[in-house]
Each structure stands twice: as structure tokens, then as C-alpha cells.
Design a protein around this motif. Sequence first.
Motif, PDB file in Angstrom:
ATOM      1  N   ALA A  97     -33.865 -25.160 -16.573  1.00  0.00           N
ATOM      2  CA  ALA A  97     -33.861 -24.686 -15.186  1.00  0.00           C
ATOM      3  C   ALA A  97     -35.199 -24.069 -14.809  1.00  0.00           C
ATOM      4  O   ALA A  97     -35.890 -23.481 -15.647  1.00  0.00           O
ATOM      5  CB  ALA A  97     -32.738 -23.678 -14.988  1.00  0.00           C
ATOM      6  N   LEU A  98     -35.532 -24.218 -13.533  1.00  0.00           N
ATOM      7  CA  LEU A  98     -36.775 -23.675 -12.983  1.00  0.00           C
ATOM      8  C   LEU A  98     -36.460 -22.803 -11.780  1.00  0.00           C
ATOM      9  O   LEU A  98     -35.432 -22.991 -11.121  1.00  0.00           O
ATOM     10  CB  LEU A  98     -37.693 -24.817 -12.549  1.00  0.00           C
ATOM     11  N   PRO A  99     -37.345 -21.865 -11.454  1.00  0.00           N
ATOM     12  CA  PRO A  99     -37.144 -21.095 -10.235  1.00  0.00           C
ATOM     13  C   PRO A  99     -36.960 -22.027  -9.035  1.00  0.00           C
ATOM     14  O   PRO A  99     -37.645 -23.038  -8.903  1.00  0.00           O
ATOM     15  CB  PRO A  99     -38.429 -20.271 -10.118  1.00  0.00           C
ATOM     16  N   GLY A 100     -35.980 -21.684  -8.204  1.00  0.00           N
ATOM     17  CA  GLY A 100     -35.642 -22.508  -7.053  1.00  0.00           C
ATOM     18  C   GLY A 100     -34.430 -23.378  -7.287  1.00  0.00           C
ATOM     19  O   GLY A 100     -33.894 -23.963  -6.351  1.00  0.00           O
ATOM     20  N   ASP A 101     -33.967 -23.469  -8.534  1.00  0.00           N
ATOM     21  CA  ASP A 101     -32.781 -24.266  -8.821  1.00  0.00           C
ATOM     22  C   ASP A 101     -31.526 -23.547  -8.346  1.00  0.00           C
ATOM     23  O   ASP A 101     -31.461 -22.315  -8.314  1.00  0.00           O
ATOM     24  CB  ASP A 101     -32.669 -24.567 -10.316  1.00  0.00           C
ATOM     25  N   LEU A 102     -30.539 -24.341  -7.994  1.00  0.00           N
ATOM     26  CA  LEU A 102     -29.244 -23.855  -7.536  1.00  0.00           C
ATOM     27  C   LEU A 102     -28.336 -23.630  -8.739  1.00  0.00           C
ATOM     28  O   LEU A 102     -28.148 -24.537  -9.549  1.00  0.00           O
ATOM     29  CB  LEU A 102     -28.626 -24.896  -6.596  1.00  0.00           C
ATOM     30  N   LEU A 103     -27.800 -22.423  -8.847  1.00  0.00           N
ATOM     31  CA  LEU A 103     -26.849 -22.095  -9.902  1.00  0.00           C
ATOM     32  C   LEU A 103     -25.457 -22.061  -9.292  1.00  0.00           C
ATOM     33  O   LEU A 103     -25.257 -21.440  -8.250  1.00  0.00           O
ATOM     34  CB  LEU A 103     -27.157 -20.720 -10.509  1.00  0.00           C
ATOM     35  N   VAL A 104     -24.502 -22.709  -9.941  1.00  0.00           N
ATOM     36  CA  VAL A 104     -23.112 -22.689  -9.485  1.00  0.00           C
ATOM     37  C   VAL A 104     -22.294 -22.034 -10.594  1.00  0.00           C
ATOM     38  O   VAL A 104     -22.433 -22.392 -11.766  1.00  0.00           O
ATOM     39  CB  VAL A 104     -22.595 -24.109  -9.173  1.00  0.00           C
ATOM     40  N   PHE A 105     -21.458 -21.075 -10.199  1.00  0.00           N
ATOM     41  CA  PHE A 105     -20.713 -20.261 -11.152  1.00  0.00           C
ATOM     42  C   PHE A 105     -19.209 -20.486 -11.052  1.00  0.00           C
ATOM     43  O   PHE A 105     -18.679 -20.703  -9.971  1.00  0.00           O
ATOM     44  CB  PHE A 105     -20.983 -18.771 -10.903  1.00  0.00           C
ATOM     45  N   ARG A 106     -18.562 -20.354 -12.196  1.00  0.00           N
ATOM     46  CA  ARG A 106     -17.103 -20.398 -12.297  1.00  0.00           C
ATOM     47  C   ARG A 106     -16.685 -19.020 -12.834  1.00  0.00           C
ATOM     48  O   ARG A 106     -17.100 -18.618 -13.914  1.00  0.00           O
ATOM     49  CB  ARG A 106     -16.692 -21.500 -13.269  1.00  0.00           C
TER      50      ARG A 106
ATOM     51  N   PHE B  24     -10.105 -21.974 -13.082  1.00  0.00           N
ATOM     52  CA  PHE B  24     -10.331 -22.180 -11.657  1.00  0.00           C
ATOM     53  C   PHE B  24     -11.612 -22.980 -11.412  1.00  0.00           C
ATOM     54  O   PHE B  24     -12.514 -23.011 -12.241  1.00  0.00           O
ATOM     55  CB  PHE B  24     -10.425 -20.852 -10.911  1.00  0.00           C
ATOM     56  N   ALA B  25     -11.680 -23.580 -10.244  1.00  0.00           N
ATOM     57  CA  ALA B  25     -12.882 -24.325  -9.843  1.00  0.00           C
ATOM     58  C   ALA B  25     -14.057 -23.366  -9.641  1.00  0.00           C
ATOM     59  O   ALA B  25     -13.874 -22.184  -9.350  1.00  0.00           O
ATOM     60  CB  ALA B  25     -12.591 -25.087  -8.548  1.00  0.00           C
ATOM     61  N   ALA B  26     -15.252 -23.899  -9.777  1.00  0.00           N
ATOM     62  CA  ALA B  26     -16.461 -23.120  -9.502  1.00  0.00           C
ATOM     63  C   ALA B  26     -16.463 -22.734  -8.029  1.00  0.00           C
ATOM     64  O   ALA B  26     -16.121 -23.549  -7.173  1.00  0.00           O
ATOM     65  CB  ALA B  26     -17.698 -23.935  -9.852  1.00  0.00           C
ATOM     66  N   LYS B  27     -16.859 -21.488  -7.720  1.00  0.00           N
ATOM     67  CA  LYS B  27     -16.791 -21.045  -6.324  1.00  0.00           C
ATOM     68  C   LYS B  27     -17.904 -20.092  -5.902  1.00  0.00           C
ATOM     69  O   LYS B  27     -17.827 -19.490  -4.846  1.00  0.00           O
ATOM     70  CB  LYS B  27     -15.435 -20.417  -6.040  1.00  0.00           C
ATOM     71  N   HIS B  28     -18.943 -19.948  -6.703  1.00  0.00           N
ATOM     72  CA  HIS B  28     -20.031 -19.046  -6.327  1.00  0.00           C
ATOM     73  C   HIS B  28     -21.351 -19.754  -6.599  1.00  0.00           C
ATOM     74  O   HIS B  28     -21.453 -20.566  -7.513  1.00  0.00           O
ATOM     75  CB  HIS B  28     -19.941 -17.743  -7.124  1.00  0.00           C
ATOM     76  N   ALA B  29     -22.353 -19.436  -5.797  1.00  0.00           N
ATOM     77  CA  ALA B  29     -23.656 -20.077  -5.950  1.00  0.00           C
ATOM     78  C   ALA B  29     -24.775 -19.073  -5.724  1.00  0.00           C
ATOM     79  O   ALA B  29     -24.598 -18.072  -5.022  1.00  0.00           O
ATOM     80  CB  ALA B  29     -23.790 -21.234  -4.955  1.00  0.00           C
ATOM     81  N   GLY B  30     -25.904 -19.359  -6.315  1.00  0.00           N
ATOM     82  CA  GLY B  30     -27.086 -18.534  -6.140  1.00  0.00           C
ATOM     83  C   GLY B  30     -28.328 -19.353  -6.436  1.00  0.00           C
ATOM     84  O   GLY B  30     -28.242 -20.499  -6.889  1.00  0.00           O
ATOM     85  N   ILE B  31     -29.478 -18.746  -6.206  1.00  0.00           N
ATOM     86  CA  ILE B  31     -30.766 -19.405  -6.410  1.00  0.00           C
ATOM     87  C   ILE B  31     -31.504 -18.709  -7.543  1.00  0.00           C
ATOM     88  O   ILE B  31     -31.751 -17.495  -7.491  1.00  0.00           O
ATOM     89  CB  ILE B  31     -31.626 -19.342  -5.119  1.00  0.00           C
ATOM     90  N   LEU B  32     -31.862 -19.467  -8.572  1.00  0.00           N
ATOM     91  CA  LEU B  32     -32.640 -18.919  -9.679  1.00  0.00           C
ATOM     92  C   LEU B  32     -34.031 -18.552  -9.162  1.00  0.00           C
ATOM     93  O   LEU B  32     -34.691 -19.376  -8.524  1.00  0.00           O
ATOM     94  CB  LEU B  32     -32.739 -19.964 -10.793  1.00  0.00           C
ATOM     95  N   VAL B  33     -34.474 -17.324  -9.406  1.00  0.00           N
ATOM     96  CA  VAL B  33     -35.798 -16.912  -8.926  1.00  0.00           C
ATOM     97  C   VAL B  33     -36.744 -16.548 -10.066  1.00  0.00           C
ATOM     98  O   VAL B  33     -37.912 -16.257  -9.841  1.00  0.00           O
ATOM     99  CB  VAL B  33     -35.717 -15.755  -7.905  1.00  0.00           C
ATOM    100  N   GLY B  34     -36.261 -16.577 -11.269  1.00  0.00           N
ATOM    101  CA  GLY B  34     -37.063 -16.300 -12.451  1.00  0.00           C
ATOM    102  C   GLY B  34     -36.183 -16.515 -13.661  1.00  0.00           C
ATOM    103  O   GLY B  34     -34.992 -16.801 -13.528  1.00  0.00           O
ATOM    104  N   ALA B  35     -36.735 -16.341 -14.837  1.00  0.00           N
ATOM    105  CA  ALA B  35     -35.963 -16.581 -16.053  1.00  0.00           C
ATOM    106  C   ALA B  35     -34.735 -15.680 -16.141  1.00  0.00           C
ATOM    107  O   ALA B  35     -33.722 -16.062 -16.717  1.00  0.00           O
ATOM    108  CB  ALA B  35     -36.857 -16.372 -17.268  1.00  0.00           C
TER     109      ALA B  35
END
Length: 145
Positions: free
Chosen positions: A85-94, A99-110
Motif C-alpha cells: 500500500a501507498l499513501p493515497g490508497d483506499l482502505l476498507v475495513f470490516r 459482517f460485511a465491510a462497512k468503513h473506509a479511509g485514506i492511507l496517508v502514511g505508513a
Amino acid sequence: MTAIGNRVVAIAGQWIDTPYRHQGSTKGVGCDCLGLVRGIWREIYGAEPEMVAPYAADWAERGGQERLLEAAGRHCAVVTGLAAALPGDLLVFRFRPQFAAKHAGILVGADAFIHAYEQAAVIRSALVPAWRRRIAGIYRFPEIS
């Protein structure tokens, strides 16, 4: 960092302190985690890639479908593992394995990501082990051609 990743990180940072609003997607006014991603997408590409139907706060628990992962896979490239993964990638969380994955965020650093935190605002959070083990998918925004 990729050119698109650099842009995604810069835009995500501009959303910090936007209040949490379920189904919202307006910078400075209100958004949820999906709204944050939708707003970033609109700023980069112009229009959203598909219509988002209204959704309840508990949609992932009730439906069981991997709607968030499937949508991310339709519009972004799959990244294989956090090590790639690199900064700017989309992270999806479960949050829970059943349950299905339902949260998302943007990686901004390691060790950090930006996301809309329910009942709070868009914030930068440490990517601590509790968050890392909940990652269900990682996706890269498409480069602009």
C-alpha cells in the motif's frame, strides 16, 4: 507515492474537521466515510462513477453483501496487502468477521489514515494494530489519463 496518491492525500487533508453526517458528502458541511471517498473522487474525476442508493447505518449487518468491497473493486485497482500500500490508497475495513465491510479511509502514511469518524468528524488516526487487523481490502485510485 504515486501522482494520484499525492493528490488523494492532499484532498483528504482538506476534509479534516468536516462534521460526521450519515450519507453526507460535502467538504466542510458533513460526510460519513463513504461520503469522504465520494467527495475526493468528485474533486479528482468530476463525477462519481455510479449512483449510491440511500443506506441505513446498519446496512452491512442486515444485508451481508460486500457492497463496499465490490464497488471499490469496480473502480479502483486492488492492492495486495498492506506492505504494497501507498499513501493515497483506499482502505476498507470490516468491524466483525461475520459482517460485511462497512468503513473506509485514506492511507496517508505508513502508520496513519484519514476517515470520517462516526459521531465526530473527519480525522487523522493512527493505523494501530486494532485498525490493521480489520482491513478487508486496499485499493488504488486510477491514474488520470
